[in-house]
Design an enzyme around this catalytic site. Structure first.
Site, PDB file in Angstrom:
ATOM      1  N   CYS A   6     -11.055  -2.782  19.617  1.00  0.00           N
ATOM      2  CA  CYS A   6     -10.824  -3.228  21.090  1.00  0.00           C
ATOM      3  C   CYS A   6     -12.203  -3.386  21.854  1.00  0.00           C
ATOM      4  O   CYS A   6     -12.090  -4.038  22.715  1.00  0.00           O
ATOM      5  CB  CYS A   6     -10.225  -1.697  21.711  1.00  0.00           C
ATOM      6  SG  CYS A   6      -8.538  -1.452  21.306  1.00  0.00           S
ATOM      7  N   ASP A  29     -15.347 -12.187  10.024  1.00  0.00           N
ATOM      8  CA  ASP A  29     -15.623 -10.655   9.216  1.00  0.00           C
ATOM      9  C   ASP A  29     -16.852 -10.783   9.100  1.00  0.00           C
ATOM     10  O   ASP A  29     -17.848 -11.481   8.635  1.00  0.00           O
ATOM     11  CB  ASP A  29     -14.768 -10.771   8.420  1.00  0.00           C
ATOM     12  CG  ASP A  29     -14.870  -9.152   7.658  1.00  0.00           C
ATOM     13  OD1 ASP A  29     -13.655  -8.573   7.558  1.00  0.00           O
ATOM     14  OD2 ASP A  29     -15.832  -8.551   7.275  1.00  0.00           O
ATOM     15  N   HIS A  45      -3.777  -2.638  21.182  1.00  0.00           N
ATOM     16  CA  HIS A  45      -4.144  -2.010  20.167  1.00  0.00           C
ATOM     17  C   HIS A  45      -2.734  -1.239  19.507  1.00  0.00           C
ATOM     18  O   HIS A  45      -1.989  -0.505  20.280  1.00  0.00           O
ATOM     19  CB  HIS A  45      -4.860  -0.538  20.795  1.00  0.00           C
ATOM     20  CG  HIS A  45      -5.294   0.378  19.492  1.00  0.00           C
ATOM     21  ND1 HIS A  45      -6.331   0.278  18.868  1.00  0.00           N
ATOM     22  CD2 HIS A  45      -4.617   1.115  19.056  1.00  0.00           C
ATOM     23  CE1 HIS A  45      -6.545   1.129  17.981  1.00  0.00           C
ATOM     24  NE2 HIS A  45      -5.502   1.742  17.937  1.00  0.00           N
ATOM     25  N   ASN A  85      -4.406  -4.259   5.696  1.00  0.00           N
ATOM     26  CA  ASN A  85      -4.521  -3.185   4.695  1.00  0.00           C
ATOM     27  C   ASN A  85      -3.663  -2.030   5.646  1.00  0.00           C
ATOM     28  O   ASN A  85      -4.187  -2.018   6.891  1.00  0.00           O
ATOM     29  CB  ASN A  85      -5.863  -2.920   4.495  1.00  0.00           C
ATOM     30  CG  ASN A  85      -6.649  -3.722   3.509  1.00  0.00           C
ATOM     31  OD1 ASN A  85      -5.717  -4.170   2.425  1.00  0.00           O
ATOM     32  ND2 ASN A  85      -7.892  -4.212   3.671  1.00  0.00           N
ATOM     33  N   HIS A  96      -7.147  -0.597  13.898  1.00  0.00           N
ATOM     34  CA  HIS A  96      -6.635  -1.404  14.829  1.00  0.00           C
ATOM     35  C   HIS A  96      -5.832  -2.468  14.053  1.00  0.00           C
ATOM     36  O   HIS A  96      -6.673  -3.262  13.329  1.00  0.00           O
ATOM     37  CB  HIS A  96      -7.706  -1.932  16.065  1.00  0.00           C
ATOM     38  CG  HIS A  96      -7.116  -3.031  16.802  1.00  0.00           C
ATOM     39  ND1 HIS A  96      -7.300  -2.852  18.136  1.00  0.00           N
ATOM     40  CD2 HIS A  96      -6.308  -4.062  16.663  1.00  0.00           C
ATOM     41  CE1 HIS A  96      -6.896  -3.850  19.097  1.00  0.00           C
ATOM     42  NE2 HIS A  96      -6.206  -4.645  18.138  1.00  0.00           N
ATOM     43  N   HIS A  98      -4.800  -5.684  11.924  1.00  0.00           N
ATOM     44  CA  HIS A  98      -5.904  -6.799  11.722  1.00  0.00           C
ATOM     45  C   HIS A  98      -5.216  -7.433  10.558  1.00  0.00           C
ATOM     46  O   HIS A  98      -5.085  -6.811   9.515  1.00  0.00           O
ATOM     47  CB  HIS A  98      -7.187  -6.538  11.909  1.00  0.00           C
ATOM     48  CG  HIS A  98      -7.783  -5.691  10.978  1.00  0.00           C
ATOM     49  ND1 HIS A  98      -7.447  -4.273  11.165  1.00  0.00           N
ATOM     50  CD2 HIS A  98      -8.278  -5.840   9.567  1.00  0.00           C
ATOM     51  CE1 HIS A  98      -8.056  -3.448   9.924  1.00  0.00           C
ATOM     52  NE2 HIS A  98      -8.397  -4.502   9.081  1.00  0.00           N
ATOM     53  N   HIS A 100      -6.492 -10.206   7.742  1.00  0.00           N
ATOM     54  CA  HIS A 100      -7.537 -10.928   7.280  1.00  0.00           C
ATOM     55  C   HIS A 100      -7.293 -12.199   6.635  1.00  0.00           C
ATOM     56  O   HIS A 100      -6.125 -12.553   6.104  1.00  0.00           O
ATOM     57  CB  HIS A 100      -8.130 -10.000   5.658  1.00  0.00           C
ATOM     58  CG  HIS A 100      -8.475  -8.845   5.916  1.00  0.00           C
ATOM     59  ND1 HIS A 100     -10.074  -8.585   5.866  1.00  0.00           N
ATOM     60  CD2 HIS A 100      -7.939  -7.631   6.056  1.00  0.00           C
ATOM     61  CE1 HIS A 100     -10.062  -7.264   6.060  1.00  0.00           C
ATOM     62  NE2 HIS A 100      -9.156  -6.505   6.178  1.00  0.00           N
TER      63      HIS A 100
HETATM   64  P1  AMP Z   1      -9.945  -3.038   6.722  1.00  0.00           P
HETATM   65  O1  AMP Z   1     -10.890  -2.345   5.545  1.00  0.00           O
HETATM   66  O2  AMP Z   1      -8.837  -3.837   6.242  1.00  0.00           O
HETATM   67  O3  AMP Z   1      -9.966  -2.023   7.843  1.00  0.00           O
HETATM   68  O4  AMP Z   1     -10.984  -4.297   7.479  1.00  0.00           O
HETATM   69  C1  AMP Z   1     -11.932  -4.000   8.268  1.00  0.00           C
HETATM   70  C2  AMP Z   1     -12.886  -5.261   8.226  1.00  0.00           C
HETATM   71  O5  AMP Z   1     -13.711  -5.296   9.472  1.00  0.00           O
HETATM   72  C3  AMP Z   1     -13.828  -5.332   7.052  1.00  0.00           C
HETATM   73  O6  AMP Z   1     -13.659  -6.383   6.492  1.00  0.00           O
HETATM   74  C4  AMP Z   1     -15.090  -5.319   7.714  1.00  0.00           C
HETATM   75  O7  AMP Z   1     -15.921  -6.214   7.101  1.00  0.00           O
HETATM   76  C5  AMP Z   1     -14.765  -5.601   9.208  1.00  0.00           C
HETATM   77  N1  AMP Z   1     -15.745  -5.404  10.271  1.00  0.00           N
HETATM   78  C6  AMP Z   1     -16.305  -4.177  10.443  1.00  0.00           C
HETATM   79  N2  AMP Z   1     -16.920  -4.151  11.667  1.00  0.00           N
HETATM   80  C7  AMP Z   1     -17.119  -5.477  11.830  1.00  0.00           C
HETATM   81  C8  AMP Z   1     -17.798  -6.188  13.315  1.00  0.00           C
HETATM   82  N3  AMP Z   1     -18.454  -5.513  14.032  1.00  0.00           N
HETATM   83  N4  AMP Z   1     -17.423  -7.353  13.166  1.00  0.00           N
HETATM   84  C9  AMP Z   1     -16.700  -8.221  12.279  1.00  0.00           C
HETATM   85  N5  AMP Z   1     -16.242  -7.641  11.511  1.00  0.00           N
HETATM   86  C10 AMP Z   1     -16.277  -6.212  10.922  1.00  0.00           C
HETATM   87 ZN    ZN Z   2      -8.149  -0.891  19.308  1.00  0.00          ZN
END
Ligand code: AMP
Ligand code: ZN
Length: 113
Positions: A6, A29, A45, A85, A96, A98, A100
């Site tokens: 967010c 990422d 969200h 995930n 939140h 997302h 990939h």
């Molecule tokens: P998940 O493990 O599926 O919740 O994925 C979260 C993803 O967010 C991971 O692949 C992290 O590398 C990525 N991540 C965490 N912080 C940031 C950030 N500030 N900017 C971009 N990606 C991020």
């Molecule tokens: Zn959020």
């Protein structure tokens, strides 16, 4: 607001934007696991895919409408993988929803481990 994504969507934390529209934001990422690794998130969200229901499924549909545009913007002409995930066993670190987008090379066939 304590949610990392967010804050990224609000511009409070910097990100490398790849695509955005009224409902969706996509950014690189920070720790890429493939030559192309982008996260596609709804501005709304939603905690995870396990929380999708009739009240928010249009938002999720908007994400899936955006994904081909994100893939085009990233030059993913030979295919890619979409992963979300969910929760503890799914190793979801950011609560939140997302998606990939992974690509830019031939990906491993084994997705489970
Ligand atoms: P998940 O493990 O599926 O919740 O994925 C979260 C993803 O967010 C991971 O692949 C992290 O590398 C990525 N991540 C965490 N912080 C940031 C950030 N500030 N900017 C971009 N990606 C991020
Ligand atoms: Zn959020």
């Amino acid at each position: 607001m304590s949610c990392l994504f967010c804050k990224i969507i609000a511009g409070e934390i910097p990100s490398a934007k790849v695509y955005e529209d009224e409902k969706v934001y996509a950014f690189k990422d920070i720790s890429p696991q493939a030559p192309v690794h982008v996260l596609v998130v709804p501005r709304e969200h939603i905690e995870s895919a396990d929380k999708i229901d009739a009240t928010n499924s249009a938002t999720v549909a908007a994400v899936f409408e955006a994904i081909p545009k994100v893939a085009t913007a990233c030059g993913l002409t030979c295919g890619y993988r979409v992963i979300t995930n969910i929760g503890e066993d799914g190793c979801q670190s950011v609560k939140h929803i997302h998606f990939h987008i992974l690509g830019g090379e031939k990906l491993p066939e084994n997705m489970g481990n």
